[in-house]
Motif scaffolding. Structure first.
Motif, mmCIF file in Angstrom:
data_model
loop_
_atom_site.group_PDB
_atom_site.id
_atom_site.type_symbol
_atom_site.label_atom_id
_atom_site.label_comp_id
_atom_site.label_asym_id
_atom_site.label_seq_id
_atom_site.Cartn_x
_atom_site.Cartn_y
_atom_site.Cartn_z
ATOM 1 N N VAL A 74 -23.340 -34.771 51.942
ATOM 2 C CA VAL A 74 -24.541 -34.018 51.227
ATOM 3 C C VAL A 74 -25.550 -35.225 51.970
ATOM 4 O O VAL A 74 -25.982 -35.431 51.187
ATOM 5 C CB VAL A 74 -24.236 -33.207 50.742
ATOM 6 C CG1 VAL A 74 -25.660 -32.010 50.478
ATOM 7 C CG2 VAL A 74 -23.035 -32.557 50.209
ATOM 8 N N LEU A 75 -26.224 -34.311 53.243
ATOM 9 C CA LEU A 75 -27.894 -34.989 53.362
ATOM 10 C C LEU A 75 -29.123 -34.252 52.346
ATOM 11 O O LEU A 75 -28.680 -33.101 52.043
ATOM 12 C CB LEU A 75 -28.135 -34.392 54.637
ATOM 13 C CG LEU A 75 -27.352 -35.481 55.908
ATOM 14 C CD1 LEU A 75 -25.889 -35.907 55.094
ATOM 15 C CD2 LEU A 75 -28.162 -35.238 57.562
ATOM 16 N N GLY A 100 -26.995 -26.628 60.486
ATOM 17 C CA GLY A 100 -27.624 -27.611 60.414
ATOM 18 C C GLY A 100 -27.013 -29.202 60.678
ATOM 19 O O GLY A 100 -28.367 -30.114 60.108
ATOM 20 N N ASP A 101 -26.057 -28.713 60.720
ATOM 21 C CA ASP A 101 -25.142 -30.417 60.100
ATOM 22 C C ASP A 101 -26.149 -31.225 58.749
ATOM 23 O O ASP A 101 -25.833 -32.224 59.202
ATOM 24 C CB ASP A 101 -25.010 -30.904 61.454
ATOM 25 C CG ASP A 101 -24.179 -33.039 61.828
ATOM 26 O OD1 ASP A 101 -23.251 -32.492 60.747
ATOM 27 O OD2 ASP A 101 -25.028 -33.359 62.158
ATOM 28 N N THR A 102 -26.367 -30.480 57.645
ATOM 29 C CA THR A 102 -26.425 -31.014 56.607
ATOM 30 C C THR A 102 -25.263 -30.930 55.540
ATOM 31 O O THR A 102 -25.552 -32.278 54.702
ATOM 32 C CB THR A 102 -27.546 -31.030 56.060
ATOM 33 O OG1 THR A 102 -27.701 -29.510 55.280
ATOM 34 C CG2 THR A 102 -28.689 -31.012 57.205
ATOM 35 N N THR A 153 -18.579 -30.863 60.449
ATOM 36 C CA THR A 153 -19.620 -30.161 59.773
ATOM 37 C C THR A 153 -18.947 -28.819 59.151
ATOM 38 O O THR A 153 -18.969 -28.351 59.877
ATOM 39 C CB THR A 153 -21.126 -30.504 61.179
ATOM 40 O OG1 THR A 153 -22.316 -29.956 60.162
ATOM 41 C CG2 THR A 153 -20.020 -29.317 61.955
ATOM 42 N N ARG A 166 -21.300 -32.241 55.275
ATOM 43 C CA ARG A 166 -19.975 -32.526 56.442
ATOM 44 C C ARG A 166 -19.174 -33.342 55.473
ATOM 45 O O ARG A 166 -19.011 -33.332 54.459
ATOM 46 C CB ARG A 166 -20.296 -34.172 56.229
ATOM 47 C CG ARG A 166 -21.535 -34.245 57.981
ATOM 48 C CD ARG A 166 -22.710 -35.435 58.319
ATOM 49 N NE ARG A 166 -24.060 -34.477 58.871
ATOM 50 C CZ ARG A 166 -24.403 -35.553 59.502
ATOM 51 N NH1 ARG A 166 -24.710 -37.596 58.850
ATOM 52 N NH2 ARG A 166 -25.220 -35.789 60.122
ATOM 53 N N ASP A 183 -31.460 -32.663 53.096
ATOM 54 C CA ASP A 183 -31.809 -31.351 53.346
ATOM 55 C C ASP A 183 -31.175 -29.972 52.364
ATOM 56 O O ASP A 183 -31.769 -29.723 52.285
ATOM 57 C CB ASP A 183 -32.240 -31.408 54.919
ATOM 58 C CG ASP A 183 -32.635 -30.082 55.492
ATOM 59 O OD1 ASP A 183 -33.578 -29.412 54.810
ATOM 60 O OD2 ASP A 183 -31.867 -28.815 55.812
ATOM 61 N N ALA A 184 -30.292 -30.162 52.573
ATOM 62 C CA ALA A 184 -29.183 -29.432 51.855
ATOM 63 C C ALA A 184 -29.471 -29.200 50.443
ATOM 64 O O ALA A 184 -29.354 -28.096 49.937
ATOM 65 C CB ALA A 184 -27.728 -29.932 52.796
#
Length: 401
Positions: free
Chosen positions: A294-295, A233-235, A229, A237, A297-298
Motif C-alpha cells: 500500500v502506497l 490510482g495504482d496505490t 493493482t 497492490r 497516498d492510499a
C-alpha cells in the motif's frame, strides 16, 4: 584532537555490530575483518562503505523500484556465508557478481586450493567485479558475463552454490552442477515473501537446514511473481505467484464499496519483534497467501484500514475477499504492547479474517519454528504425507512443520 577511524577500524566496528545480532563462523568473521569492502565500492566514503546497508552500483534501466545491481547489506552477506559453510578447497559458484566483494570473501574462505566462479548477466556488473577483484589481488577468481539461470557447467561440479539474487524458482540447470552432498544457499521467493534458505543435496532432493528472512534484487529471467493493482490510482497492490488467481476488479470493488472489518488475535509483540513468521507459517498450509503493498497516498486518503507494514504485509485472497495483517498498540503488556489482528474486505470478510487469525495463533504457539523445506525437480512425484506442495515450472517445493 579526536582519532579519525581507519578503514580497518570501521571494518572491525561493523563486524562487531553484526556479531551482536548474527552468529558467524570463525572463518566468516575472519574474512569479513580481512577483505576491504571499500576496495569494491570506489567513489563512496569509508563511512558509507562500512554502514550496514546496501549500496546501488547500477540503477534499473527500466525505471523499476529496485536497482539492477547492488552491494548487499553486509550483515545479510555474513549470514548467508555462514549458511553456506564453505570449507578450504571447495569449488564455488556465485550467481550475481555484483561488486565482486562477495567473491573475494568466498576466495578468502576457500583458500589457495579452492576455486571461485562468479557470474552476472549484466556486462557492466561483470566488468566492475572483474576490475575490482584484479585491483584487490583476487585475479584467480573466475568472473563470467552470462545468464545466472544457466550456471557455469564448464567449472562444475561445485561443492557450494551461492545465489546473491532473489530466485522465484530453482533452475533445472543447477542440479547437474551441484555435487551430491553439496550445499545451495539462495534467497527463495514464494507467496510474496523471501527467505535465504540453506539446502543440502541428497540425490534428487534438496533438503533445508535453516532459513532466514531477507530481501534481494530479483534475478533477471524469472517472471512467476506477479503484481496486480487493485485501484485506479495504482496505490494498492497485491504481489502473488502465477498459480494464484487474483480477480483485480472484484477485489477493487470490495475495497471501494464495502466497509472493512477487523478482528484481533491473542498474540502480542514487542516493538522490535518480527512477525514475519506469521507469513512463513501460513505458506506451509494455505495457497491463498500473498503480499499487500500500500502506497502512502492510499493511507492518507484512508482507502483502507492500515496494514501492519504498508510496503509488505501478508494477506489472504479468496475470490472477491481480501484479508491482511494489522498491528494495534495496547498498554496491557509493557514488554509486548502491540497486538496482531486481521482486517478484511468483501462478502466473506469475517471468514477470511478468522482464517488469518488462525495462522497468527498457530505462529504464536512456537514463534521461532521454521518449516522443513524440500525441493525436487519438476515434474516429480508427490505424496499426501510429505507436507504442503507449491509447484513451480522447474521445481516442486514441499513445506512441513
Amino acid at each position: 584532537m579526536g582519532h579519525t577511524p581507519t578503514a580497518a577500524d570501521l571494518r572491525n566496528r561493523l563486524v562487531n555490530a553484526i556479531l551482536h545480532d548474527v552468529p558467524l563462523t570463525a572463518g566468516v568473521e575472519r574474512a569479513m575483518r580481512t577483505v576491504p569492502r571499500e576496495a569494491f565500492l570506489p567513489g563512496i566514503s569509508l563511512e558509507q562503505a562500512y554502514a550496514d546497508q546496501a549500496v546501488s552500483i547500477k540503477d534499473n534501466p527500466l525505471g523499476g523500484p529496485l536497482p539492477l545491481s547492488c552491494a548487499s547489506v553486509p550483515s545479510v552477506v555474513a549470514m548467508m556465508l555462514t549458511q553456506l559453510q564453505v570449507r578450504p578447497g571447495d569449488r564455488i559458484l556465485e550467481i550475481g557478481a555484483g561488486t565482486g566483494y562477495n567473491a573475494a570473501l568466498l576466495a578468502q574462505l576457500t583458500g589457495d586450493h579452492g576455486h571461485v566462479t562468479s557470474i552476472d548477466i549484466d556486462p557492466d556488473a561483470a566488468l566492475h567485479a572483474r576490475t575490482m577483484l584484479d585491483r584487490s589481488g583476487h585475479q584467480h577468481v573466475h568472473v563470467m558475463q552470462r545468464d545466472g539461470l544457466t550456471g557455469a557447467p564448464e567449472n562444475a561440479p561445485y561443492d557450494r552454490i551461492l545465489a546473491a539474487v532473489g530466485l522465484w524458482d530453482v533452475p533445472a540447470a543447477w542440479w547437474d552442477q551441484l555435487r551430491e552432498g553439496g550445499r545451495l544457499v539462495l534467497p527463495l521467493r514464494w507467496r510474496g515473501q523471501t527467505c535465504s534458505v540453506a539446502l543440502t543435496r541428497h540425490r534428487d532432493t534438496l533438503i533445508s537446514e535453516g532459513m532466514e528472512l531477507c530481501g534481494f534484487v530479483p534475478v533477471i529471467g524469472q517472471d512467476g511473481e506477479k503484481t496486480t493493482t487493485l485501484n485506479t490510482g495504482d496505490t494498492i497492490r497485491l504481489v502473488h505467484d502465477e498459480d494464484q488467481t487474483v480477480d483485480a476488479a472484484a477485489l477493487g470493488h470490495s475495497l471501494a464499496d464495502t466497509s472493512g472489518i477487523e478482528a484481533l488475535s491473542e498474540q502480542r509483540i514487542g516493538g522490535e519483534e518480527s512477525f514475519d513468521g506469521v507469513w512463513l507459517r501460513a505458506t506451509a498450509t494455505d495457497d491463498r497467501v500473498c503480499r499487500l503493498h500500500v502506497l502512502p497516498d492510499a493511507l492518507t486518503r484512508q482507502l483502507l484500514l492500515r496494514p501492519a507494514l504498508p510496503v509488505r504485509s501478508p494477506a489472504l485472497v479468496d475470490g472477491s475477499t481480501l484479508a491482511y495483517l494489522t498491528v494495534h498498540r495496547e498498554n496491557l503488556d509493557p514488554k509486548r504492547p502491540h497486538r496482531l489482528g486481521a482486517a478484511a474486505y468483501g462478502p466473506h470478510a469475517h471468514k477470511l479474517a478468522h482464517d488469518l487469525i488462525t495462522h497468527i495463533e498457530a505462529w504464536g504457539q512456537n514463534r521461532t519454528a521454521v518449516p522443513r523445506l524440500t525441493i525436487t525437480p519438476a515434474p516429480s512425484p508427490t505424496t499426501a504425507s510429505q507436507g504442503h506442495v507449491i509447484s513451480k515450472p522447474e521445481s516442486r517445493l514441499t513445506l512441513a512443520y
